[in-house]
Design a protein around this motif. Structure first.
Motif, PDB file in Angstrom:
ATOM      1  N   PRO A 265       0.922  -0.786  -0.138  1.00 45.47           N
ATOM      2  CA  PRO A 265       0.024   0.075  -0.177  1.00 45.47           C
ATOM      3  C   PRO A 265       0.759   1.427   0.530  1.00 45.47           C
ATOM      4  O   PRO A 265       2.220   0.745   0.473  1.00 45.47           O
ATOM      5  N   PRO A 266       0.490   2.291  -0.278  1.00 41.52           N
ATOM      6  CA  PRO A 266       1.371   3.524  -0.295  1.00 41.52           C
ATOM      7  C   PRO A 266       1.170   4.009   1.263  1.00 41.52           C
ATOM      8  O   PRO A 266       0.588   5.017   1.714  1.00 41.52           O
ATOM      9  N   ALA A 267       2.225   3.250   2.225  1.00 35.14           N
ATOM     10  CA  ALA A 267       2.117   4.284   3.387  1.00 35.14           C
ATOM     11  C   ALA A 267       2.614   4.270   3.739  1.00 35.14           C
ATOM     12  O   ALA A 267       4.074   3.703   3.105  1.00 35.14           O
ATOM     13  N   PRO A 268       3.285   5.239   4.580  1.00 36.34           N
ATOM     14  CA  PRO A 268       4.413   6.267   4.842  1.00 36.34           C
ATOM     15  C   PRO A 268       5.195   5.152   5.498  1.00 36.34           C
ATOM     16  O   PRO A 268       6.182   5.664   5.645  1.00 36.34           O
ATOM     17  N   TRP A 269       4.540   4.049   6.438  1.00 34.31           N
ATOM     18  CA  TRP A 269       6.383   3.388   6.869  1.00 34.31           C
ATOM     19  C   TRP A 269       6.785   2.716   5.693  1.00 34.31           C
ATOM     20  O   TRP A 269       8.152   2.084   6.206  1.00 34.31           O
ATOM     21  N   LEU A 270       6.197   2.736   4.381  1.00 35.37           N
ATOM     22  CA  LEU A 270       7.105   1.736   2.992  1.00 35.37           C
ATOM     23  C   LEU A 270       8.079   2.795   2.400  1.00 35.37           C
ATOM     24  O   LEU A 270       7.811   3.793   2.145  1.00 35.37           O
ATOM     25  N   PRO A 271       8.757   2.201   1.508  1.00 31.40           N
ATOM     26  CA  PRO A 271       9.408   3.261   1.159  1.00 31.40           C
ATOM     27  C   PRO A 271       8.785   3.408  -0.183  1.00 31.40           C
ATOM     28  O   PRO A 271       8.193   2.702  -0.563  1.00 31.40           O
ATOM     29  N   GLU A 272       9.166   4.671  -0.320  1.00 33.96           N
ATOM     30  CA  GLU A 272       7.808   4.664  -2.354  1.00 33.96           C
ATOM     31  C   GLU A 272       8.536   4.472  -2.736  1.00 33.96           C
ATOM     32  O   GLU A 272       7.562   3.892  -3.897  1.00 33.96           O
ATOM     33  N   ALA A 273       9.899   3.854  -3.319  1.00 32.82           N
ATOM     34  CA  ALA A 273       9.815   3.148  -3.516  1.00 32.82           C
ATOM     35  C   ALA A 273       9.297   2.071  -4.106  1.00 32.82           C
ATOM     36  O   ALA A 273       9.153   1.090  -5.318  1.00 32.82           O
ATOM     37  N   ALA A 274       8.936   1.207  -2.529  1.00 36.62           N
ATOM     38  CA  ALA A 274       8.394  -0.543  -2.724  1.00 36.62           C
ATOM     39  C   ALA A 274       7.089   0.157  -2.989  1.00 36.62           C
ATOM     40  O   ALA A 274       6.322  -1.202  -2.852  1.00 36.62           O
ATOM     41  N   HIS A 275       6.224   1.578  -3.225  1.00 35.08           N
ATOM     42  CA  HIS A 275       4.274   1.298  -2.803  1.00 35.08           C
ATOM     43  C   HIS A 275       4.110   0.119  -4.362  1.00 35.08           C
ATOM     44  O   HIS A 275       4.199   0.745  -5.197  1.00 35.08           O
ATOM     45  N   GLY A 276       2.814   0.046  -4.422  1.00 34.79           N
ATOM     46  CA  GLY A 276       2.455  -1.110  -5.591  1.00 34.79           C
ATOM     47  C   GLY A 276       3.554  -1.727  -5.710  1.00 34.79           C
ATOM     48  O   GLY A 276       2.521  -2.297  -6.444  1.00 34.79           O
ATOM     49  N   THR A 277       4.068  -2.641  -5.520  1.00 37.49           N
ATOM     50  CA  THR A 277       5.189  -3.892  -5.757  1.00 37.49           C
ATOM     51  C   THR A 277       4.537  -5.159  -4.571  1.00 37.49           C
ATOM     52  O   THR A 277       4.105  -5.018  -3.591  1.00 37.49           O
ATOM     53  N   PRO A 278       4.530  -6.445  -5.402  1.00 39.16           N
ATOM     54  CA  PRO A 278       4.686  -7.329  -4.027  1.00 39.16           C
ATOM     55  C   PRO A 278       5.420  -7.207  -3.096  1.00 39.16           C
ATOM     56  O   PRO A 278       6.475  -6.812  -3.174  1.00 39.16           O
ATOM     57  N   ILE A 279       5.062  -7.414  -2.274  1.00 43.49           N
ATOM     58  CA  ILE A 279       5.345  -7.901  -0.767  1.00 43.49           C
ATOM     59  C   ILE A 279       4.344  -8.920  -0.107  1.00 43.49           C
ATOM     60  O   ILE A 279       3.367  -9.579  -0.424  1.00 43.49           O
TER      61      ILE A 279
END
Ligand SMILES: Cc1cc2nc3c(=O)[nH]c(=O)nc-3n(C[C@H](O)[C@H](O)[C@H](O)COP(=O)(O)OP(=O)(O)OC[C@H]3O[C@@H](n4cnc5c(N)ncnc54)[C@H](O)[C@@H]3O)c2cc1C
Length: 474
Positions: A265-279
């Motif tokens: 998700p586009p959550a602040p605790w995740l690096p922006e580059a990871a937003h939308g990528t499979p985790i």
């Protein structure tokens, strides 16, 4: 004489004289809300935006006497009744289309007896209401993962959460229920009073009456726990799932870990580059001592290169609402669930295979670890059963109402569920059933306990007045 059309018990509309309805309304101490009233839209709003139902009248009772008046009225006039707690049920069972909705959400109130470690809880409380009140005394009972969920619906369907490994299903800590049954009687049900009814209320849903109070046993928990989320790229899924299996095999009951695979998700605790990528993430709650938690969580925190590690010491109350933002009210939701007896390589392979074509960014499959205290009770200790469950697997889809992706999302959930069902205990969680699930799914939820539920239903609600739920027929 004018009449009001209200859906009857058999589903067909019935005409009730306006004067009769007015006289009933005048007798109530609480509020009566009609479709033209300002509060109507709020009164019928549910967590799952997919459900569109419009009751003819919404009653907001001021207390138990109003509940009795309402039950008597719908029974005498053979009207369809629904009962609303916090309106979180995914199938939208809180509402009736054209009938009478009893909205219990105003009946809040938590009284904690810290010395006896017990809490009396009003039927309108959310999980957050109860957690906040009990945590003031460093106490808690087992409640679920999203704080806006209703205690009433969760408890009547069984209930599980981060404390389940320690204390069992929510209903394993249920001590007493006050309930208005179909005959309008106010009864108390416990292990020593109306025992058959109490047994059924421990998981059998809203089939037996309107619950007006719950009494829970409490335990010392927190107030601080070590908890939060840690996430890796989904390319690490095999290693993370192996780690998960190793950790849960030896985890003390204070440690609950939950796997979630999805797109970031586009959550602040995740690096922006990871937003939308499979985790792939682990959501963790360790309610033991902070030193013990540090030791038990070390293998998780040192695994690979996480995208983000938010496993921190925090208040238990904060952990209980950590996932709230991931389940926004009003979106369209579609889920399927199964209980699993364990984790195998084949299960992991099947799990990972579902993400080849995810359809919607917020779709996810969750594995909750629940094994522990619940497995120590016999299968027939309360209607909930499912005593061989070690994990709850939930396949979840979510999309905005105006998105054309609904069908594709539902198909994705159904297809993943068909594949993962092969690893099930055969049981599923009644509280996660969607509106389109057949009656057999309810039978599957209770399996060996189903016929006993039918007998209790026949005794307390022979005319099936309380049918606005995953219905057990008398
Ligand atoms: C985002 C989300 C997260 C969830 N997480 C968990 C979790 O972690 N653990 C878990 O166990 N479950 C969880 N659930 C499932 C939850 O337990 C069910 O959705 C439950 O039905 C919600 O209760 P409610 O009171 O909010 O629901 P409502 O929709 O208001 O009611 C649900 C059912 O309960 C009946 N009911 C409500 N109040 C009464 C009453 N006073 N007397 C008789 N019947 C009543 C209703 O008639 C209806 O049939 C979650 C649900 C959501 C939406």
């Amino acid at each position: 004489m004018t009449a009001v059309r209200i859906t009857g018990l058999a589903g067909a509309p019935r005409d009730v004289a306006a004067e009769t309805l007015d006289a009933f309304a005048r007798d109530l101490d609480g509020e009566v809300i009609h479709p033209d009233d300002d509060g109507y839209a709020d009164a019928i709003s549910l967590w799952n935006g997919m459900i569109k139902k419009r009751p003819a009248v919404v009653i907001r009772p001021a207390g138990t006497p109003d509940v009795v008046r309402t039950v008597d009225f719908v029974r005498e006039h053979e009207l369809e009744l629904s009962i609303k707690g916090a309106g979180h049920n995914i199938a939208g069972l809180a509402l009736t289309d054209g009938g009478i909705t009893l909205d219990m959400s105003g009946l809040k109130g938590v009284v904690v007896d810290a010395e006896r470690q017990m809490a009396r809880v009003g039927p309108g409380c959310t999980l957050g209401d109860v957690d906040r009140a009990t945590q003031e005394h460093g106490l808690a009972t087992t409640l679920g993962f999203v704080s806006a969920t209703g205690v009433a619906g969760l408890t009547l369907g069984g209930g599980f959460g981060y404390l389940t490994r320690r204390f069992g299903w929510t209903v394993d800590d249920l001590e007493e229920v006050e309930i208005v049954t179909a005959d309008g009687a106010v009864r108390r049900a416990s292990r020593t009073e109306n025992e058959d009814l109490f047994w059924a209320l421990r998981g059998g849903g809203g089939n037996f009456g309107v619950a007006t109070e719950f009494v829970f046993r409490l335990h010392e928990v927190g107030p601080q726990v070590t908890s939060g989320v840690i996430a890796w790229p989904a390319s690490e899924a095999d290693g993370v799932l192996d780690l998960y299996r190793t950790v849960v095999e030896s985890a003390p009951r204070e440690l609950t870990a939950v796997v979630v695979r999805r797109n970031a998700p586009p959550a602040p605790w995740l690096p922006e580059a990871a937003h939308g990528t499979p985790i792939i993430m682990l959501v963790v709650c360790h309610s033991g001592t902070l030193e013990q938690a540090q030791a038990d969580l070390a293998p998780i925190k040192s695994h690979g290169e996480p995208l983000a590690d938010m496993l921190l010491v925090r208040d238990y109350v904060a952990q209980q609402s950590l996932l709230d933002a991931t389940q926004p009210k009003g979106m369209h939701f579609y889920w399927k669930s199964e209980f699993l007896p364990g984790l195998s390589d084949e299960l992991f392979e099947t799990y990972n295979a579902q993400f080849a074509d995810l359809k919607a960014p917020a779709n996810q499959i969750v594995l909750f670890h629940v094994a522990g205290a619940l497995n120590e009770h016999p299968e027939d200790d309360g209607a909930m059963g499912n005593r061989e469950a070690a994990f709850a697997c939930v396949i979840q889809s979510m999309w905005p109402g105006d998105s054309p992706a609904g069908d594709a999302n539902r198909d994705w959930v159904r297809s993943a569920w068909q594949a993962l069902k092969a690893y099930s205990t055969g049981g599923n969680y009644v509280n996660f059933q969607t509106a389109d699930e057949a009656d057999e799914r309810t039978v599957e939820s209770y399996r060996g306990n189903y016929s006993r539920l039918e007998a209790v239903k026949a005794k307390y609600d022979p005319s099936n007045l309380f049918r606005g739920n995953r219905n057990i027929r008398p």
